[in-house]
Design an enzyme around this catalytic site. Structure first.
Site, PDB file in Angstrom:
ATOM      1  N   HIS A  35       0.835  -1.223   0.000  1.00 35.86           N
ATOM      2  CA  HIS A  35       0.000   0.000   0.000  1.00 35.86           C
ATOM      3  C   HIS A  35       0.862   1.262   0.000  1.00 35.86           C
ATOM      4  O   HIS A  35       0.429   2.317   0.440  1.00 35.86           O
ATOM      5  CB  HIS A  35      -0.934   0.051   1.218  1.00 35.86           C
ATOM      6  CG  HIS A  35      -1.662  -1.222   1.491  1.00 35.86           C
ATOM      7  ND1 HIS A  35      -2.933  -1.468   1.032  1.00 35.86           N
ATOM      8  CD2 HIS A  35      -1.277  -2.342   2.162  1.00 35.86           C
ATOM      9  CE1 HIS A  35      -3.321  -2.693   1.424  1.00 35.86           C
ATOM     10  NE2 HIS A  35      -2.333  -3.228   2.099  1.00 35.86           N
ATOM     11  N   SER A  81      15.128  21.846 -15.105  1.00 37.85           N
ATOM     12  CA  SER A  81      14.001  22.732 -15.361  1.00 37.85           C
ATOM     13  C   SER A  81      14.542  24.059 -15.862  1.00 37.85           C
ATOM     14  O   SER A  81      15.596  24.506 -15.429  1.00 37.85           O
ATOM     15  CB  SER A  81      13.204  22.942 -14.069  1.00 37.85           C
ATOM     16  OG  SER A  81      12.453  24.135 -14.169  1.00 37.85           O
ATOM     17  N   LYS A 108      15.959  21.533  -9.824  1.00 37.82           N
ATOM     18  CA  LYS A 108      15.257  20.342 -10.280  1.00 37.82           C
ATOM     19  C   LYS A 108      16.051  19.440 -11.205  1.00 37.82           C
ATOM     20  O   LYS A 108      16.877  19.875 -11.986  1.00 37.82           O
ATOM     21  CB  LYS A 108      13.944  20.743 -10.976  1.00 37.82           C
ATOM     22  CG  LYS A 108      12.948  21.281  -9.974  1.00 37.82           C
ATOM     23  CD  LYS A 108      11.555  21.347 -10.525  1.00 37.82           C
ATOM     24  CE  LYS A 108      10.947  19.975 -10.616  1.00 37.82           C
ATOM     25  NZ  LYS A 108       9.576  20.062 -11.129  1.00 37.82           N
ATOM     26  N   GLU A 164       9.446   8.833 -16.551  1.00 35.95           N
ATOM     27  CA  GLU A 164       8.044   9.214 -16.761  1.00 35.95           C
ATOM     28  C   GLU A 164       7.548   8.745 -18.127  1.00 35.95           C
ATOM     29  O   GLU A 164       6.423   8.258 -18.269  1.00 35.95           O
ATOM     30  CB  GLU A 164       7.906  10.740 -16.656  1.00 35.95           C
ATOM     31  CG  GLU A 164       8.154  11.290 -15.267  1.00 35.95           C
ATOM     32  CD  GLU A 164       8.307  12.804 -15.289  1.00 35.95           C
ATOM     33  OE1 GLU A 164       9.457  13.278 -15.366  1.00 35.95           O
ATOM     34  OE2 GLU A 164       7.291  13.497 -15.252  1.00 35.95           O
TER      35      GLU A 164
END
Ligand code: ARG
Length: 463
Positions: free
Chosen positions: A161, A282, A288, A295
């Site tokens: 979970h 970024s 970042k 992704e």
């Protein structure tokens, strides 16, 4: 693009010229040119067989073979005149062959139809993609094995979970993917074996009256045998569906590790550092480092499974045998295969290049009361309590630690004895995460020794 000249293949019938829109919807040359090598191979095998069986002369077969070799060279050199008016790769190649060798080109299509021709071309192409997938999966398995071997005893939290459950080892987590990938590999091996029958010679749908030798062409093209029913041969695309099914499951597995990488590489987790090669910065936020490749890999299943569903939908309810609907099989399969191979390669690179943050993993492993099960097991073993009672006592101790804002090993012996007086000093041995993982020695468990055994087994399989 508008070519209103009469189609040379069926001449007078469409003397008015094929309407531009019809040509656009009907033509597949824009994508099926990708089958050129398979088409040439199939035609060469067919021509050789036609000569051996005496259906055409040796001289014509030689001319055809040389002409086809030239066609292949032209395509590979980039100077082949692809013509949309000629619809597909099969007619483009045959028409060019005629320009090169003249009259014998017209004999190549004896005892053959585009229906069995496209069936054999596409099968050869999908079969090669199975081989490529198997190779790509094995490379990725090796990358995971490298990580597993290096971190056989590094502790990390195991989750259910996405909540801390029990400590596990890094190696064990990496090996979970090796197992998944091994089954993926098995699916491609199985699919390849099942599809390895040659449909060439089924002709349009009913077979042929010419004395062809289908065993000869099957062997020449590396198939195990010819297909046994001509109707089935030209009308099914289940081999492509099996490939897409195996690809979908594999892409699903990749998407799960991709998601873990996205989570693990975040500032909140810091479990792994992805290499610069597979991340981007970024343009506005200097701190970042975005896990773009992970992704995208997480997303690839969307289009691969999409292709699978699309082809199922195309095939559903099609009456036997060939229908033009089936021309829609190729772009879907090409796109899915391309993205699977790219995904496997990208994942391999990411897994090889990623660096596990041992300290962050160990810190997280020790938090979240991850050894509560070890404590309960200890109560069963040392105090001979029923597991349900041990579970209850452990729950009280977890609550006590939680209220005090500390972890289980930080409780004093007195605090523990206030819950159950039988508890002794020895309990602290099982509250450490290293002891916890070392104790999970059941077959397939997370203990470092188990991990090393499994790594050795897979290294042997893959060598
Ligand atoms: N381009 C066609 C396809 O991909 C080749 C087979 C055409 N056969 C036919 N009978 N029109 O399906």
């Amino acid at each position: 693009m508008t070519d209103n000249s009469a189609n040379s293949m069926w001449g007078g019938r469409f003397a008015g010229g094929v309407d531009a829109i019809m040509e656009a919807i009907n033509a597949s040359i824009g994508f099926d040119r990708r089958l050129y090598a398979q088409d040439v191979a199939g035609s060469r095998a067919h021509a050789a067989m036609l000569a051996t069986t005496g259906i055409i002369t040796e001289g014509d077969a030689r001319a055809i073979d040389q002409g086809l070799a030239q066609v292949k060279d032209e395509i590979e050199a980039g100077n082949f005149p692809f013509r949309t008016a000629l619809e597909d790769i099969h007619m483009n190649i045959e028409a060019r062959l005629k320009e090169i060798i003249g009259e014998p080109a017209g004999r190549l299509h004896t005892a053959r139809s585009r229906n069995d021709q496209v069936a054999v071309d596409f099968r050869l192409w999908v079969r090669a993609q199975c081989d490529a997938a198997i190779t790509g999966i094995e490379a990725l398995m090796r990358a995971f094995l490298g990580q597993a071997e290096a971190g056989a005893d590094w502790v990390m939290p195991g989750f259910t979970h996405l909540q801390t459950a029990q400590p596990v080892t890094w190696g064990h987590h990496m090996l979970a993917y090796v197992e998944m990938l091994a089954r993926d590999r098995g699916r491609f091996i199985d699919a390849r074996a099942r599809m390895n029958e040659c449909p060439l010679g089924a002709a349009a749908l009913a077979g042929t009256s010419f004395p062809i030798d289908r065993h000869m062409t099957a062997a020449a093209l590396g198939f195990d045998r010819p297909t046994a029913n001509s109707l089935d041969s030209v009308s099914d695309r289940d081999f492509a569906l099996e490939f897409l099914g195996a690809a979908s499951i594999c892409a699903m597995h990749l998407s799960r590790f991709a998601e873990e990488l996205v989570i693990w590489s975040s500032a909140q987790f810091r479990f792994v550092r992805l290499s610069d090669a597979f991340t981007t910065g970024s343009s506005i936020m200097p701190q970042k480092k975005n896990p773009d490749a992970a992704e995208l890999l997480r997303a690839k299943l969307g289009r691969i499974l999409g292709a699978n569903v699309a082809l199922f939908t195309v095939m559903k309810g099609l009456a036997l045998t060939y229908s033009k609907d089936m021309q829609e099989d190729k772009e879907l399969t090409f796109d899915a295969a391309d993205n699977l191979m790219l995904g496997l390669a990208a994942m391999e690179g990411m897994v090889r290049d990623m660096t596990a943050n041992r300290e962050a993993l160990a810190l997280a492993a020790a938090s979240g009361f991850s050894t509560a099960t070890d404590l309960a097991d200890w109560l069963v073993r040392a105090l001979n309590l029923p597991f349900r009672d041990a579970h209850h006592i452990t729950g009280s101790l977890v609550k006590m630690a939680e209220d005090a804002g500390i972890d289980l090993p930080d409780l004093t012996l007195e605090q523990m004895q206030s819950v159950h007086e039988g508890i002794t000093d020895a309990v602290f041995e099982v509250l450490g995460v290293d002891n916890s993982v070392r104790s999970r020695i059941s077959y397939g468990g997370t203990a470092p020794d188990q991990v090393r055994t499994q790594v050795a087994r897979w290294q042997e399989v893959l060598q």
